[in-house]
Each structure stands twice: as C-alpha cells, then as structure tokens.
Design a protein around this motif. Structure first.
Motif, PDB file in Angstrom:
ATOM      1  N   PHE A  26       3.159  93.668  64.685  1.00 37.03           N
ATOM      2  CA  PHE A  26       4.179  93.284  63.711  1.00 37.03           C
ATOM      3  C   PHE A  26       4.899  92.016  64.146  1.00 37.03           C
ATOM      4  O   PHE A  26       5.076  91.078  63.372  1.00 37.03           O
ATOM      5  CB  PHE A  26       5.181  94.426  63.552  1.00 37.03           C
ATOM      6  N   TRP A  27       5.286  91.973  65.414  1.00 37.92           N
ATOM      7  CA  TRP A  27       6.017  90.799  65.893  1.00 37.92           C
ATOM      8  C   TRP A  27       5.158  89.545  65.825  1.00 37.92           C
ATOM      9  O   TRP A  27       5.642  88.470  65.498  1.00 37.92           O
ATOM     10  CB  TRP A  27       6.533  91.018  67.320  1.00 37.92           C
ATOM     11  N   LEU A  28       3.859  89.715  66.131  1.00 39.91           N
ATOM     12  CA  LEU A  28       2.971  88.547  66.054  1.00 39.91           C
ATOM     13  C   LEU A  28       2.904  88.028  64.621  1.00 39.91           C
ATOM     14  O   LEU A  28       2.920  86.818  64.386  1.00 39.91           O
ATOM     15  CB  LEU A  28       1.574  88.923  66.554  1.00 39.91           C
ATOM     16  N   LEU A  29       2.854  88.962  63.654  1.00 41.13           N
ATOM     17  CA  LEU A  29       2.820  88.534  62.255  1.00 41.13           C
ATOM     18  C   LEU A  29       4.111  87.822  61.870  1.00 41.13           C
ATOM     19  O   LEU A  29       4.094  86.838  61.121  1.00 41.13           O
ATOM     20  CB  LEU A  29       2.593  89.738  61.342  1.00 41.13           C
ATOM     21  N   ILE A  30       5.225  88.326  62.368  1.00 38.80           N
ATOM     22  CA  ILE A  30       6.519  87.702  62.067  1.00 38.80           C
ATOM     23  C   ILE A  30       6.574  86.288  62.645  1.00 38.80           C
ATOM     24  O   ILE A  30       6.990  85.334  61.977  1.00 38.80           O
ATOM     25  CB  ILE A  30       7.668  88.560  62.640  1.00 38.80           C
ATOM     26  N   ILE A  31       6.103  86.166  63.905  1.00 40.72           N
ATOM     27  CA  ILE A  31       6.088  84.834  64.517  1.00 40.72           C
ATOM     28  C   ILE A  31       5.209  83.903  63.688  1.00 40.72           C
ATOM     29  O   ILE A  31       5.562  82.752  63.410  1.00 40.72           O
ATOM     30  CB  ILE A  31       5.585  84.920  65.970  1.00 40.72           C
ATOM     31  N   ALA A  32       4.051  84.443  63.247  1.00 37.91           N
ATOM     32  CA  ALA A  32       3.155  83.632  62.428  1.00 37.91           C
ATOM     33  C   ALA A  32       3.846  83.203  61.143  1.00 37.91           C
ATOM     34  O   ALA A  32       3.679  82.074  60.679  1.00 37.91           O
ATOM     35  CB  ALA A  32       1.878  84.409  62.110  1.00 37.91           C
ATOM     36  N   LEU A  33       4.669  84.094  60.589  1.00 39.38           N
ATOM     37  CA  LEU A  33       5.380  83.768  59.343  1.00 39.38           C
ATOM     38  C   LEU A  33       6.365  82.620  59.570  1.00 39.38           C
ATOM     39  O   LEU A  33       6.465  81.697  58.759  1.00 39.38           O
ATOM     40  CB  LEU A  33       6.113  85.003  58.832  1.00 39.38           C
ATOM     41  N   VAL A  34       7.072  82.688  60.703  1.00 38.69           N
ATOM     42  CA  VAL A  34       8.020  81.607  61.009  1.00 38.69           C
ATOM     43  C   VAL A  34       7.257  80.298  61.193  1.00 38.69           C
ATOM     44  O   VAL A  34       7.652  79.250  60.672  1.00 38.69           O
ATOM     45  CB  VAL A  34       8.842  81.949  62.265  1.00 38.69           C
ATOM     46  N   PHE A  35       6.126  80.363  61.910  1.00 38.99           N
ATOM     47  CA  PHE A  35       5.304  79.159  62.103  1.00 38.99           C
ATOM     48  C   PHE A  35       4.816  78.626  60.767  1.00 38.99           C
ATOM     49  O   PHE A  35       4.748  77.430  60.539  1.00 38.99           O
ATOM     50  CB  PHE A  35       4.089  79.473  62.991  1.00 38.99           C
ATOM     51  N   ARG A  36       4.461  79.559  59.873  1.00 34.47           N
ATOM     52  CA  ARG A  36       3.951  79.162  58.561  1.00 34.47           C
ATOM     53  C   ARG A  36       5.026  78.425  57.772  1.00 34.47           C
ATOM     54  O   ARG A  36       4.742  77.516  57.005  1.00 34.47           O
ATOM     55  CB  ARG A  36       3.489  80.421  57.822  1.00 34.47           C
ATOM     56  N   ALA A  37       6.283  78.826  57.985  1.00 31.65           N
ATOM     57  CA  ALA A  37       7.361  78.244  57.190  1.00 31.65           C
ATOM     58  C   ALA A  37       7.798  76.889  57.718  1.00 31.65           C
ATOM     59  O   ALA A  37       8.450  76.140  57.020  1.00 31.65           O
ATOM     60  CB  ALA A  37       8.549  79.195  57.159  1.00 31.65           C
ATOM     61  N   MET A  38       7.435  76.578  58.972  1.00 27.48           N
ATOM     62  CA  MET A  38       7.906  75.311  59.537  1.00 27.48           C
ATOM     63  C   MET A  38       7.162  74.142  58.919  1.00 27.48           C
ATOM     64  O   MET A  38       5.942  74.162  58.840  1.00 27.48           O
ATOM     65  CB  MET A  38       7.690  75.305  61.047  1.00 27.48           C
ATOM     66  N   PRO A  39       7.876  73.099  58.486  1.00 29.11           N
ATOM     67  CA  PRO A  39       7.175  71.935  57.961  1.00 29.11           C
ATOM     68  C   PRO A  39       6.320  71.311  59.068  1.00 29.11           C
ATOM     69  O   PRO A  39       6.816  71.135  60.175  1.00 29.11           O
ATOM     70  CB  PRO A  39       8.309  70.977  57.575  1.00 29.11           C
ATOM     71  N   PRO A  40       5.045  70.994  58.783  1.00 35.44           N
ATOM     72  CA  PRO A  40       4.167  70.440  59.822  1.00 35.44           C
ATOM     73  C   PRO A  40       4.754  69.192  60.489  1.00 35.44           C
ATOM     74  O   PRO A  40       4.534  68.975  61.674  1.00 35.44           O
ATOM     75  CB  PRO A  40       2.895  70.089  59.065  1.00 35.44           C
ATOM     76  N   ILE A  41       5.513  68.426  59.740  1.00 37.69           N
ATOM     77  CA  ILE A  41       6.021  67.174  60.295  1.00 37.69           C
ATOM     78  C   ILE A  41       6.954  67.431  61.481  1.00 37.69           C
ATOM     79  O   ILE A  41       7.042  66.609  62.393  1.00 37.69           O
ATOM     80  CB  ILE A  41       6.713  66.325  59.199  1.00 37.69           C
ATOM     81  N   THR A  42       7.617  68.592  61.508  1.00 34.64           N
ATOM     82  CA  THR A  42       8.500  68.879  62.648  1.00 34.64           C
ATOM     83  C   THR A  42       7.689  69.007  63.931  1.00 34.64           C
ATOM     84  O   THR A  42       8.171  68.684  65.012  1.00 34.64           O
ATOM     85  CB  THR A  42       9.283  70.177  62.437  1.00 34.64           C
ATOM     86  N   LEU A  43       6.451  69.509  63.803  1.00 38.72           N
ATOM     87  CA  LEU A  43       5.609  69.633  64.995  1.00 38.72           C
ATOM     88  C   LEU A  43       5.062  68.282  65.411  1.00 38.72           C
ATOM     89  O   LEU A  43       4.880  68.017  66.599  1.00 38.72           O
ATOM     90  CB  LEU A  43       4.445  70.585  64.714  1.00 38.72           C
ATOM     91  N   VAL A  44       4.802  67.435  64.423  1.00 36.40           N
ATOM     92  CA  VAL A  44       4.204  66.135  64.727  1.00 36.40           C
ATOM     93  C   VAL A  44       5.061  65.372  65.731  1.00 36.40           C
ATOM     94  O   VAL A  44       4.559  64.749  66.668  1.00 36.40           O
ATOM     95  CB  VAL A  44       4.012  65.320  63.432  1.00 36.40           C
ATOM     96  N   ALA A  45       6.397  65.480  65.563  1.00 34.93           N
ATOM     97  CA  ALA A  45       7.284  64.817  66.513  1.00 34.93           C
ATOM     98  C   ALA A  45       7.018  65.321  67.933  1.00 34.93           C
ATOM     99  O   ALA A  45       7.162  64.575  68.904  1.00 34.93           O
ATOM    100  CB  ALA A  45       8.737  65.077  66.118  1.00 34.93           C
ATOM    101  N   GLY A  46       6.610  66.570  68.049  1.00 34.05           N
ATOM    102  CA  GLY A  46       6.327  67.131  69.369  1.00 34.05           C
ATOM    103  C   GLY A  46       4.986  66.694  69.934  1.00 34.05           C
ATOM    104  O   GLY A  46       4.800  66.647  71.148  1.00 34.05           O
ATOM    105  N   TYR A  47       4.035  66.379  69.047  1.00 33.48           N
ATOM    106  CA  TYR A  47       2.714  65.955  69.553  1.00 33.48           C
ATOM    107  C   TYR A  47       2.729  64.526  70.088  1.00 33.48           C
ATOM    108  O   TYR A  47       2.055  64.213  71.061  1.00 33.48           O
ATOM    109  CB  TYR A  47       1.660  65.991  68.444  1.00 33.48           C
ATOM    110  N   MET A  48       3.479  63.664  69.406  1.00 30.56           N
ATOM    111  CA  MET A  48       3.350  62.226  69.645  1.00 30.56           C
ATOM    112  C   MET A  48       3.394  61.840  71.120  1.00 30.56           C
ATOM    113  O   MET A  48       2.451  61.252  71.633  1.00 30.56           O
ATOM    114  CB  MET A  48       4.454  61.476  68.902  1.00 30.56           C
ATOM    115  N   LEU A  49       4.495  62.192  71.784  1.00 31.91           N
ATOM    116  CA  LEU A  49       4.681  61.718  73.161  1.00 31.91           C
ATOM    117  C   LEU A  49       3.583  62.220  74.094  1.00 31.91           C
ATOM    118  O   LEU A  49       2.928  61.407  74.751  1.00 31.91           O
ATOM    119  CB  LEU A  49       6.074  62.097  73.652  1.00 31.91           C
ATOM    120  N   PRO A  50       3.329  63.558  74.152  1.00 27.46           N
ATOM    121  CA  PRO A  50       2.255  64.019  75.041  1.00 27.46           C
ATOM    122  C   PRO A  50       0.897  63.415  74.680  1.00 27.46           C
ATOM    123  O   PRO A  50       0.133  63.033  75.570  1.00 27.46           O
ATOM    124  CB  PRO A  50       2.233  65.540  74.835  1.00 27.46           C
ATOM    125  N   PHE A  51       0.605  63.299  73.399  1.00 31.15           N
ATOM    126  CA  PHE A  51      -0.698  62.755  73.010  1.00 31.15           C
ATOM    127  C   PHE A  51      -0.834  61.292  73.434  1.00 31.15           C
ATOM    128  O   PHE A  51      -1.900  60.863  73.880  1.00 31.15           O
ATOM    129  CB  PHE A  51      -0.908  62.886  71.499  1.00 31.15           C
TER     130      PHE A  51
END
Lengths: 294, 341
Positions: free
Chosen positions: A121-146
C-alpha cells in the motif's frame, strides 16, 4: 444504455442533444482538419491578412507555385531542417521506453497486486505522489549530476529517465488490471509446481495481454508527448520531435518559415491519429481502468 | 506473496524510481540550499605615469576553477527560499502593510514571480477542472443517446484533443487564434474591432489558456462518464420513469448519484494534471502574461544562464504544493485500503 430509453425522447430534446454533439465534434476535430489542409498552403494563405478563406482556396499558393497545394512546408521541415532525424529519435525513444516500462512495470505491478502487506500500500501511495509531481521539477535535479558525469544529451539517458517517470503511472494502471485476475489462477499454477515466476510468465501474462497492450499505449503516449524532459535533457542533434517543433518557433518563425513548423506539427499528429484509429477500444478501456475501481 | 518473491519482482521498478525520481528529489532539495559562486576578484595595482591605482578585477581563471571544484556552489541555507523570486517574505510584508485594500494587495503580489505563477496555476487548476467535468458530462449524455452506428466515429473524433501532444495541440489553436488566423479574424469581425488580439491582454491570454485546458481534458471526463453511463441500473431508471420523473429529474436523482464516484476520480486526476500546466504556456507563447509553477522552472533552466538553484527552489516548493493538493486523495486511498484488507 438501452435503445428503448432513446425512443422516449421528445423531438426538441433530441434536436438539442444532436446539435450539441455536432458542435462538440466541430470544436474537437475542426482544428486538426484546418491545420492539415492549411499545411499544404503558403504562409500568406494560412495566415491571411486579406481573407481567412484564402487558406481554403489557396489563392496565393496558386500564384506562387502554380498549384493550389504545395509540399514546400514539408520539404523545408523534413529535409532542410532535418525533421526526419527527430522522427527517428522519437521512434527509438518510444520503442525502448515502452518495452522497458512494460517489462519492469508488469513485474512490479504483479507483485503489488498479489501482496496483501501494508508496504504494498505504501509503495502505491509513494507511486501516486511521484505520479502527481510535474516532470519538470525532477529535471532540475537531473541537470547538475548529468552535466558533471557527462550523461547529459544522450538518447539513452532520456530513455531511462522517461521509463522511470512513467513507472508510477504504469504501476497503477497495470495494478488495476492485475487486480481483476483472480488469485486462484496463479495459486493453482503454483500448487501444480510452478515457481512464482513461471506462474506469472505462463499463466498470468497470457491472460493479461489486453491490459499490457493498453498500458503500453499509454506509456507510448507519455513518451511521445513529453516535452519537459526531452527539451531539457537532449542535445540539439539528439532532439526528438516535440522539442524540435518548439525549436522551430524561435529561429524559423522569424525567418518567415512558420509553415515548416505547421508541417512538422501535422507530421507529429499523424501517428497519434492512426493510433486512435486502430486502438480506440484499448484507449477507452485504459481511461476507465482506474475509474471502475472507484 | 512472500516478502522474498515480492522483493525480486519489485526490484527493477523500485531501482528505476529510486535512482531517477527519489534521488533527483534529494538533488533538488540539496541544490536549493546552495547558490552559484560569486566571481573571484583580485586586487591589481595599475601603475602609470601619474602613480599607482588599486583596482579589483574578475579573476576568470580562479572563478572557473572554483566552479569546477564545487559545482554545487556555496551553501546559503534557506536564503533561496526567502529571496525575491521565491517566497519573498520581506516584500510580502511590505506590500501587506503598504496596501490599503485586499484587491490592491493581490495586484502588487502579482509582481512577485512565484506568487504570480502560483496564482495562475491555482486559477487554471480550479476553473479548468470543474468546467471540463461539466462539458465531459454533457458530451457523455449526448453521445449516449446517439445510435450505435455513429457512436464509434464520434468517440474517435472526441478523443483527438486529449491524445494530441499538448505542445502540438496548443500550437494548432495558437495559429488559429492568430489575428491572421481563422478564429482570430472571425472574432475581429464579430466584435467589429480590427485591433482585437487574444495575445495582447493578460485576461484574454488567461481565457485562451483555460479554453485550451478544457478542450484538451474534456474528452477524458467524457470517456469515463460515458463508460459509467453504460452501467446505470436500468430498473431504477425505468421505475423512475413510471413514477413520472422528468428527464431532468432522472439525470439529477438516478444518473448523477451513480456517476458521483467517477466525478471524484476525474476531479482528482485532473487536479493533478492541471496543476502541472506547462506546455500551453510555451505553445501559446504566453509567458509575458501568464506563468505557471512549471513554466517558471522551465524558464530558469532554459537559456544561457541556467539558474539551477533558483529552479531547484521552485521545484521543491512545487512538490510541496503537489503533496498538499494530494492530501485528500491520500486519505481516501488509505480508507479504501483499510476497507479491503
């Protein structure tokens, strides 16, 4: 709903309802037909200062090229601006994203649907939160390490990122399909001596094909339609169609080549058009999959 | 399923999400606490005929080296969050004490980038979602009364606005509303105003974006409601008719209650999706009049000077917003699960 219900409708109500649907159809479909038609005209027809009807008749197109239709926009976009490269890149990205998402998604969703423990159940909930996050918010996190590790700009980095971003959605959708398959099926297979992987592979998957295909369609759409990730993580030569089209808007538009962008937009819509044509039933069933559950 | 088997089945997808969703979140949070290095200055003594002057110059080499060695920048704690381009506490307090009315307060708040984006995002989310539900419901009722033969065709065309790439869809509409396009010039004729342009004013841009949002998402609501209509209990409907319920009363007291869970479902999905509104702002070239949280991050990341820390800070704030928005859903899912197991 049953047909006898329809027959009870009075004439005015029916007329009202038909004209409403007709109006909706025009709103939904007309922009596509208009743009498709206009993509074979020159810019001064499609964006006509004199009369919008020129886009239909193609007065200027006839004057410029000797025919009411011209493929100049397509020629310019596909050959001069090398749109074919982006088409190729999109094909590669979509193919690998769909295959990988489905492979790891079916495994994970199957496990989630067969585990009654709290953590599922918790994994599904986490997945739901991830699903709701706009992808662009993650992109900011990829840039520097990449940038630091030299991963930026490659097709395969984008493929992996898109697979990961698609996972939450894929898990939820497949989960709701797996839920519908009775547990007795894999339990009896395991009683007969299958390992859980064999039960999954030879008993559950064959029954699941419709669900897998539907989920695959939506993974494809997510990868195909993505703009945030592909625009930020791909170098210019690896661009897929959508960021390429966005690129047309800047430089090409000022150079008076807006018809290149129109042609590219039509080219990018055609595969989706075919997709809906052939897989309409699956798309409808996929949209309702989560809903039926409640 | 045993824990061990579960682990192996779930491992690949867990790894993907851990590495490319969870770690990026950590990375975003970390970056939001740092800021780019300042340029390194060196004191140089310029001596000429009239004597010596001390001047400070940018030491490009040292700056480059510092940036290479510590790519994160220097630690500033929560400074990024409270600066002018984000939460801007000082500015908000000033505006609050300086403005005489609530309207005036919001007007001034609109000059701060984060609040500007937040206000648009919320207005967009909470107008588009109800509108698309109403439109989708009407289409579903209408399509349901069509004959079986043409239903397929109608559903086919209805799906197009939703399936089409958001950027492509918004571009298609953008070209049509251009003052030289068909809708734009028709509107000019209709209102008898040759200078009318949907792109020029902020209000009209917002309206255009909202119309696009409804156009794009109504098919989703339609399909879900249409599927729901197929399962309306016929007996209830017929007995309602025998009891003399009018068409409207049947919709109000039989069909709507039956569809209520679906309405919640569509609303939740669409709240999530509309909150991330981004592509139409790029497609409609609307960033001068409307920015959303996502488009704000995008414009920070785009272009020559990649403002990574600023983008990271906005990202963290957006994620917090998403979690707040999702809270009712989380509680609901929690209750559902408790009921089932």
């Amino acid at each position: 709903m049953s047909s006898n219900f329809v027959e009870h409708k009075s004439v005015p109500v029916r007329l009202l309802s038909y004209s409403f649907i007709l109006l909706w159809l025009v709103i939904a479909a007309f922009p596509f037909i208009w743009t498709f038609w206009g993509s074979f005209k020159v810019e001064l027809d499609f964006f006509s200062k004199e009369n919008w009807a020129n886009a239909i008749t193609g007065v200027r197109t006839f004057g410029d090229t000797g025919s009411a239709f011209t493929a100049d926009g397509y020629r310019g976009a596909w050959i001069k601006e090398e749109f074919w490269k982006s088409v190729l890149n999109t094909t590669i990205v979509c193919f690998f994203v769909v295959c990988t998402s489905l492979t790891i998604g079916t495994l994970g969703a199957y496990a989630l649907s067969r585990s009654g423990f709290r953590y599922a159940f918790w994994l599904l909930i986490i997945a739901l939160v991830f699903r709701a996050m706009p992808p662009i918010t993650l992109v900011a996190g990829y840039m520097l390490p990449f940038f630091e590790w030299g991963l930026w700009g490659h097709l395969w980095t984008t493929i992996i990122v898109l697979v990961a971003i698609n996972q939450p959605f894929t898990l939820w959708m497949l989960h709701s399909f797996f839920k519908k398959i009775p547990k007795d099926l894999d339990e009896s297979a395991m009683v007969d001596g299958c390992t859980s992987f064999q039960a999954f592979r030879y008993v559950i998957l064959p029954v699941m094909w419709p669900g897998v295909i539907t989920t695959g369609l939506f993974s494809f759409l997510l990868a195909y339609n993505d703009f945030a990730v592909t625009a930020m993580l791909l170098s210019k030569e690896n661009q897929t169609m959508v960021p390429k089209i966005a690129g047309f808007l800047g430089t090409t538009q000022t150079e008076g080549n807006v018809m290149f962008a129109v042609a590219a937009v039509v080219s990018a819509t055609v595969p989706l058009f075919l997709l809906v044509m052939f897989f309409q039933r699956q798309i409808v069933s996929g949209l309702t999959a989560g809903a039926v559950k409640g | 399923m045993k824990h061990r088997t579960f682990f192996w089945f779930f491992l690949p997808t867990a790894l993907a999400m851990l590495l490319f969703i969870f770690l990026p979140i950590i990375s975003v949070v970390t970056q939001s606490l740092f800021i780019d290095h300042e340029q390194v200055f060196v004191e140089v003594e310029n001596c000429d005929f009239f004597g010596c002057k001390k001047a400070s110059m940018v030491d490009n080499e040292a700056t480059e080296q510092l940036r290479r060695e510590q790519p994160l920048g220097r630690f500033v704690g929560l400074d990024n969050y409270i600066n002018r381009s984000h939460l801007a506490f000082t500015e908000v307090a000033e505006i609050w004490s300086g403005s005489d009315s609530v309207g005036n307060f919001f007007k001034q708040l609109f000059n701060l980038p984060l609040y500007r984006a937040l206000i648009f995002t919320l207005v967009f989310t909470f107008t588009v979602t109800p509108l698309l539900i109403i439109l989708g419901f009407c289409i579903a009722i209408g399509v349901n009364s069509l004959s079986q033969k043409i239903k397929g065709v109608v559903i086919f065309f209805s799906l197009l606005p939703m399936i089409v790439t958001p950027l492509v869809g918004s571009l298609i509409l953008f070209w049509m509303i251009d003052s030289r396009g068909i809708i734009g010039s028709s509107l000019q004729l209709l209102f008898d105003d040759p200078d009318l342009s949907l792109k020029a004013s902020a209000t009209l841009t917002w309206v255009t974006l909202i119309v696009y949002g409804v156009w794009h998402a109504a098919p989703f609501a339609f399909v879900v409601f249409y599927a729901g209509l197929q399962t309306v209990p016929q007996d209830t409907l017929e007995s309602a008719m025998i009891d003399g319920a009018s068409r409207w009363e049947r919709i109000r007291y039989v069909i709507l209650p039956h569809l209520a869970p679906l309405v919640t479902f569509v609303a939740l999905i669409q709240l999530m999706d509309n909150f991330r509104v981004f592509e139409p702002i790029v497609g409609f070239n609307a960033s001068a009049h409307a920015t959303s949280l996502s488009s704000m991050i995008y414009s920070d990341l785009d272009g020559e000077s990649r403002l990574l820390s600023s983008a990271a800070t906005s990202s963290v704030l957006t994620i917090i917003g998403v979690v707040i928005l999702l809270f009712p859903v989380l509680i609901r899912t929690w209750r559902d699960w408790d009921r089932k197991y």
